[in-house]
Design a protein around this motif. Structure first.
Motif, PDB file in Angstrom:
ATOM      1  N   ILE A  76       0.825  -1.207   0.000  1.00 23.46           N
ATOM      2  CA  ILE A  76       0.000   0.000   0.000  1.00 23.46           C
ATOM      3  C   ILE A  76       0.862   1.261   0.000  1.00 23.46           C
ATOM      4  CG2 ILE A  76      -0.167   0.019   2.521  1.00 23.46           C
ATOM      5  CD1 ILE A  76      -2.849   1.171  -0.036  1.00 23.46           C
ATOM      6  N   LEU A  77       2.053   1.197   0.573  1.00 24.80           N
ATOM      7  CA  LEU A  77       2.926   2.368   0.617  1.00 24.80           C
ATOM      8  C   LEU A  77       3.390   2.747  -0.788  1.00 24.80           C
ATOM      9  CD1 LEU A  77       5.046   1.282   3.715  1.00 24.80           C
ATOM     10  CD2 LEU A  77       3.035   2.749   3.682  1.00 24.80           C
ATOM     11  N   GLY A  78       3.792   1.752  -1.575  1.00 20.90           N
ATOM     12  CA  GLY A  78       4.207   2.012  -2.940  1.00 20.90           C
ATOM     13  C   GLY A  78       3.048   2.408  -3.833  1.00 20.90           C
ATOM     14  N   ILE A  79       1.884   1.804  -3.594  1.00 29.13           N
ATOM     15  CA  ILE A  79       0.695   2.125  -4.402  1.00 29.13           C
ATOM     16  C   ILE A  79       0.273   3.565  -4.175  1.00 29.13           C
ATOM     17  CG2 ILE A  79      -1.759   1.593  -4.695  1.00 29.13           C
ATOM     18  CD1 ILE A  79      -1.052  -1.336  -4.047  1.00 29.13           C
ATOM     19  N   GLN A  80       0.291   4.010  -2.928  1.00 32.32           N
ATOM     20  CA  GLN A  80      -0.073   5.406  -2.633  1.00 32.32           C
ATOM     21  C   GLN A  80       0.883   6.377  -3.303  1.00 32.32           C
ATOM     22  OE1 GLN A  80      -2.221   5.153   1.755  1.00 32.32           O
ATOM     23  NE2 GLN A  80      -0.013   5.238   1.664  1.00 32.32           N
ATOM     24  N   GLN A  81       2.166   6.047  -3.305  1.00 32.61           N
ATOM     25  CA  GLN A  81       3.139   6.930  -3.943  1.00 32.61           C
ATOM     26  C   GLN A  81       2.923   6.970  -5.451  1.00 32.61           C
ATOM     27  OE1 GLN A  81       7.302   7.027  -2.558  1.00 32.61           O
ATOM     28  NE2 GLN A  81       7.896   6.589  -4.679  1.00 32.61           N
ATOM     29  N   ASP A  82       2.566   5.841  -6.043  1.00 28.10           N
ATOM     30  CA  ASP A  82       2.319   5.790  -7.478  1.00 28.10           C
ATOM     31  C   ASP A  82       1.085   6.604  -7.865  1.00 28.10           C
ATOM     32  OD1 ASP A  82       2.728   4.577 -10.223  1.00 28.10           O
ATOM     33  OD2 ASP A  82       0.746   3.770  -9.759  1.00 28.10           O
ATOM     34  N   LEU A  83       0.064   6.585  -7.007  1.00 25.01           N
ATOM     35  CA  LEU A  83      -1.191   7.270  -7.324  1.00 25.01           C
ATOM     36  C   LEU A  83      -1.158   8.757  -6.995  1.00 25.01           C
ATOM     37  CD1 LEU A  83      -3.805   4.646  -6.036  1.00 25.01           C
ATOM     38  CD2 LEU A  83      -3.186   5.122  -8.406  1.00 25.01           C
ATOM     39  N   PHE A  84      -0.526   9.125  -5.881  1.00 25.65           N
ATOM     40  CA  PHE A  84      -0.607  10.497  -5.389  1.00 25.65           C
ATOM     41  C   PHE A  84       0.704  11.269  -5.452  1.00 25.65           C
ATOM     42  CE2 PHE A  84      -3.713   7.919  -2.928  1.00 25.65           C
ATOM     43  CZ  PHE A  84      -4.873   8.495  -3.410  1.00 25.65           C
ATOM     44  N   GLY A  85       1.783  10.620  -5.842  1.00 24.12           N
ATOM     45  CA  GLY A  85       3.072  11.298  -5.855  1.00 24.12           C
ATOM     46  C   GLY A  85       3.880  11.006  -4.597  1.00 24.12           C
ATOM     47  N   TYR A 353      -9.159   1.927  -4.992  1.00 21.04           N
ATOM     48  CA  TYR A 353      -9.560   1.126  -6.155  1.00 21.04           C
ATOM     49  C   TYR A 353     -10.146   2.015  -7.251  1.00 21.04           C
ATOM     50  CZ  TYR A 353     -11.550  -2.785  -8.776  1.00 21.04           C
ATOM     51  OH  TYR A 353     -11.854  -3.692  -9.765  1.00 21.04           O
ATOM     52  N   MET A 354     -10.938   3.004  -6.870  1.00 18.22           N
ATOM     53  CA  MET A 354     -11.498   3.931  -7.848  1.00 18.22           C
ATOM     54  C   MET A 354     -10.388   4.736  -8.531  1.00 18.22           C
ATOM     55  SD  MET A 354     -14.847   5.309  -5.755  1.00 18.22           S
ATOM     56  CE  MET A 354     -15.153   6.600  -6.959  1.00 18.22           C
ATOM     57  N   MET A 355      -9.363   5.125  -7.785  1.00 21.08           N
ATOM     58  CA  MET A 355      -8.244   5.859  -8.364  1.00 21.08           C
ATOM     59  C   MET A 355      -7.488   5.003  -9.375  1.00 21.08           C
ATOM     60  SD  MET A 355      -8.053   8.980  -7.146  1.00 21.08           S
ATOM     61  CE  MET A 355      -6.333   9.383  -7.424  1.00 21.08           C
ATOM     62  N   ILE A 356      -7.315   3.721  -9.063  1.00 22.07           N
ATOM     63  CA  ILE A 356      -6.618   2.814  -9.984  1.00 22.07           C
ATOM     64  C   ILE A 356      -7.417   2.639 -11.272  1.00 22.07           C
ATOM     65  CG2 ILE A 356      -5.884   0.422 -10.311  1.00 22.07           C
ATOM     66  CD1 ILE A 356      -5.091   0.373  -7.367  1.00 22.07           C
ATOM     67  N   LEU A 357      -8.730   2.459 -11.147  1.00 30.32           N
ATOM     68  CA  LEU A 357      -9.571   2.318 -12.338  1.00 30.32           C
ATOM     69  C   LEU A 357      -9.530   3.588 -13.180  1.00 30.32           C
ATOM     70  CD1 LEU A 357     -12.724   0.503 -10.862  1.00 30.32           C
ATOM     71  CD2 LEU A 357     -10.812  -0.500 -12.137  1.00 30.32           C
ATOM     72  N   LEU A 358      -9.560   4.739 -12.527  1.00 34.54           N
ATOM     73  CA  LEU A 358      -9.501   6.007 -13.243  1.00 34.54           C
ATOM     74  C   LEU A 358      -8.165   6.164 -13.964  1.00 34.54           C
ATOM     75  CD1 LEU A 358     -10.845   8.720 -13.876  1.00 34.54           C
ATOM     76  CD2 LEU A 358      -9.841   9.620 -11.763  1.00 34.54           C
ATOM     77  N   LYS A 359      -7.084   5.759 -13.319  1.00 38.39           N
ATOM     78  CA  LYS A 359      -5.759   5.840 -13.936  1.00 38.39           C
ATOM     79  C   LYS A 359      -5.672   4.938 -15.164  1.00 38.39           C
ATOM     80  CE  LYS A 359      -0.838   5.394 -12.874  1.00 38.39           C
ATOM     81  NZ  LYS A 359       0.176   5.038 -11.839  1.00 38.39           N
ATOM     82  N   LYS A 360      -6.221   3.721 -15.052  1.00 35.86           N
ATOM     83  CA  LYS A 360      -6.221   2.811 -16.204  1.00 35.86           C
ATOM     84  C   LYS A 360      -7.043   3.385 -17.352  1.00 35.86           C
ATOM     85  CE  LYS A 360      -5.554  -1.537 -13.664  1.00 35.86           C
ATOM     86  NZ  LYS A 360      -6.173  -2.854 -13.304  1.00 35.86           N
ATOM     87  N   LEU A 361      -8.174   3.996 -17.033  1.00 36.17           N
ATOM     88  CA  LEU A 361      -9.025   4.581 -18.060  1.00 36.17           C
ATOM     89  C   LEU A 361      -8.312   5.726 -18.776  1.00 36.17           C
ATOM     90  CD1 LEU A 361     -11.801   4.706 -19.419  1.00 36.17           C
ATOM     91  CD2 LEU A 361     -12.543   6.240 -17.582  1.00 36.17           C
ATOM     92  N   MET A 362      -7.594   6.554 -18.031  1.00 34.14           N
ATOM     93  CA  MET A 362      -6.858   7.670 -18.635  1.00 34.14           C
ATOM     94  C   MET A 362      -5.728   7.164 -19.527  1.00 34.14           C
ATOM     95  SD  MET A 362      -6.718  10.331 -15.415  1.00 34.14           S
ATOM     96  CE  MET A 362      -5.774  11.526 -16.336  1.00 34.14           C
ATOM     97  N   LYS A 363      -5.076   6.069 -19.113  1.00 38.27           N
ATOM     98  CA  LYS A 363      -4.020   5.498 -19.941  1.00 38.27           C
ATOM     99  C   LYS A 363      -4.565   4.983 -21.258  1.00 38.27           C
ATOM    100  CE  LYS A 363      -0.520   4.111 -16.540  1.00 38.27           C
ATOM    101  NZ  LYS A 363       0.227   2.971 -15.939  1.00 38.27           N
ATOM    102  N   LYS A 364      -5.738   4.344 -21.206  1.00 42.96           N
ATOM    103  CA  LYS A 364      -6.362   3.832 -22.433  1.00 42.96           C
ATOM    104  C   LYS A 364      -6.713   4.978 -23.380  1.00 42.96           C
ATOM    105  CE  LYS A 364      -8.286  -0.489 -20.621  1.00 42.96           C
ATOM    106  NZ  LYS A 364      -9.528  -1.265 -20.377  1.00 42.96           N
ATOM    107  N   ARG A 365      -7.246   6.068 -22.831  1.00 43.22           N
ATOM    108  CA  ARG A 365      -7.606   7.214 -23.659  1.00 43.22           C
ATOM    109  C   ARG A 365      -6.366   7.846 -24.289  1.00 43.22           C
ATOM    110  NH1 ARG A 365     -12.369  10.591 -20.465  1.00 43.22           N
ATOM    111  NH2 ARG A 365     -14.007   8.977 -20.673  1.00 43.22           N
ATOM    112  N   ASN A 366      -5.298   7.963 -23.526  1.00 41.29           N
ATOM    113  CA  ASN A 366      -4.077   8.549 -24.065  1.00 41.29           C
ATOM    114  C   ASN A 366      -3.459   7.655 -25.143  1.00 41.29           C
ATOM    115  OD1 ASN A 366      -4.271  10.749 -22.331  1.00 41.29           O
ATOM    116  ND2 ASN A 366      -3.038   9.765 -20.731  1.00 41.29           N
ATOM    117  N   ALA A 367      -3.566   6.329 -24.937  1.00 36.28           N
ATOM    118  CA  ALA A 367      -3.016   5.386 -25.917  1.00 36.28           C
ATOM    119  C   ALA A 367      -3.805   5.427 -27.229  1.00 36.28           C
ATOM    120  CB  ALA A 367      -3.016   3.983 -25.351  1.00 36.28           C
ATOM    121  N   SER A 368      -5.118   5.643 -27.114  1.00 35.17           N
ATOM    122  CA  SER A 368      -5.953   5.676 -28.316  1.00 35.17           C
ATOM    123  C   SER A 368      -5.851   7.027 -29.036  1.00 35.17           C
ATOM    124  CB  SER A 368      -7.401   5.384 -27.950  1.00 35.17           C
ATOM    125  OG  SER A 368      -7.899   6.366 -27.050  1.00 35.17           O
TER     126      SER A 368
END
Length: 368
Positions: A76-85, A353-368
């Motif tokens: 969780i410590l690494g995940i928080q840093q990845d999501l929030f800086g 979990y909502m932040m992770i889903l949102l991040k994945k969605l943004m990556k898909k949009r940027n890739a497309s």
């Protein structure tokens, strides 16, 4: 601090150990008095609150596993840093450490008070605290596998206590449960919240997951640990409601331990004294696991060396445990820890979990 933790097979354990880790981290001081707290909120329908809380616990475990599976080998410590800086991630990690410290202090203080009330009224707090913290330091110095082994060993050394409840069961009055479903829904939900206060410790899944070898098999033992915890809480709640009258139960602080008072053997008259002493084996895994979480987190967040951090933690716990001696202060500490833990353990994962889903969605949009 890296998001993913390097995997070392010599420090990891098999997935089925998650059953012991999760169960022993949840069962501890809270189980001693949970029936009274539930009846105060939900009345004799408290067992319904336990069932609802059990379902919610399984949902939280599912969300936690989905979060962890989104990364290669992160906590969780690494995940928080990845999501929030970096800075916000470290701040949130520090909040986690402070919360776990409060939880650990609450476990120690509650057990010491039980020993003073039931067995040794004149026993000094510092002596009991020193003994418990010495066991914590010794176990954590052995490494993660020793910490897990502590959970396994003390689980099997204490699980037989469940079978001693057969005597109170024979004296149960089933009319205490009637009429069923008379408690309003808001009160049942308050009971659900009280159950979650009593089973804090589930967050350890966020910390031990990187040390699990066969992660694909982690779901079954994790859910099994939560299921067994729910079963024990349901058992002691039902037996307490059936054995004590509602007015009696509301006046008994540690109803679970009070059930042992009527148990006696030909060579042992006061089994409740033995039960209180054996309960130390129930809370030792709590203390060891929570202590390991703090030391591990400080090393991850600030690269703090293990031994000095562990000794400093033990000294700080010893000092704080002997300062607050009044029951009022202990109640405030317990309630405060429960309130904080409810949001961190049972609400915060859904936000992550909502932040992770949102991040994945943004990556898909940027890739497309």
């Amino acid at each position: 601090m890296k998001t993913n933790i390097p995997f070392h097979p010599d420090r990891a354990v098999q997935a089925f150990y998650l059953f012991f880790i999760i169960h022993t981290s949840q069962i501890g001081a809270g189980l001693m008095g949970v029936p009274r707290i539930l009846v105060l909120e939900a009345g004799v329908d408290a067992w319904i609150s336990v069932l609802i809380a059990g379902l919610y616990l399984h949902l939280v475990v599912f969300i936690m596993l989905q979060i962890l599976k989104s990364y290669e080998n992160a906590d969780i410590l690494g995940i928080q840093q990845d999501l929030f800086g970096v800075w916000i991630g470290k701040t949130l990690g520090t909040v986690y450490v402070l919360y776990i410290f409060l939880l650990l202090l609450t476990v120690i203080k509650n057990y010491i008070e039980v020993v003073q009330v039931f067995v040794f009224p004149e026993m000094p707090i510092w002596l009991m605290a020193l003994f418990l913290l010495s066991l914590m330091v010794y176990s954590i110095l052995g490494g993660f596998r020793v910490v897990v082994g502590t959970s396994v060993i003390f689980f099997f050394l204490t699980i037989w206590l469940v079978f001693t409840i057969y005597k109170p069961i024979t004296y149960m009055d089933w009319e205490h449960f009637l009429p069923v479903f008379r408690t309003p829904a808001p009160d049942l939900l308050k009971g659900v919240q009280q159950v979650t206060f009593s089973v804090l410790g589930l967050e350890i899944l966020f910390f031990v997951y990187p040390f699990i070898q066969d992660k694909k098999r982690a779901a079954l033992p994790a859910h099994a640990g939560v299921f067994f915890t729910t079963f024990l809480i349901l058992l002691v709640t039902v037996v307490s409601i059936g054995y004590f009258s509602p007015d009696q139960l509301k006046a008994i602080v540690w109803a679970t331990l009070s059930l042992f008072k009527i148990i006696s053997f030909s060579v042992l008259e006061r089994f409740d004294f033995i039960a209180v002493a054996l309960w130390m084996m129930v809370i030792i895994p709590n203390i060891v696991l929570f202590g390991w979480m703090i030391v591990h987190s400080l090393k991850r967040l600030f690269n703090a060396p293990k031994k000095p951090t562990l000794y400093g933690l033990a000294f700080l716990l010893f000092f704080t445990s002997i300062t607050a001696e009044k029951r009022v202060a202990l109640n405030e500490l317990t309630n405060w820890t429960g309130e904080i833990g409810f949001w961190i353990v049972f609400v915060y994962p859904f936000l992550i979990y909502m932040m992770i889903l949102l991040k994945k969605l943004m990556k898909k949009r940027n890739a497309s």
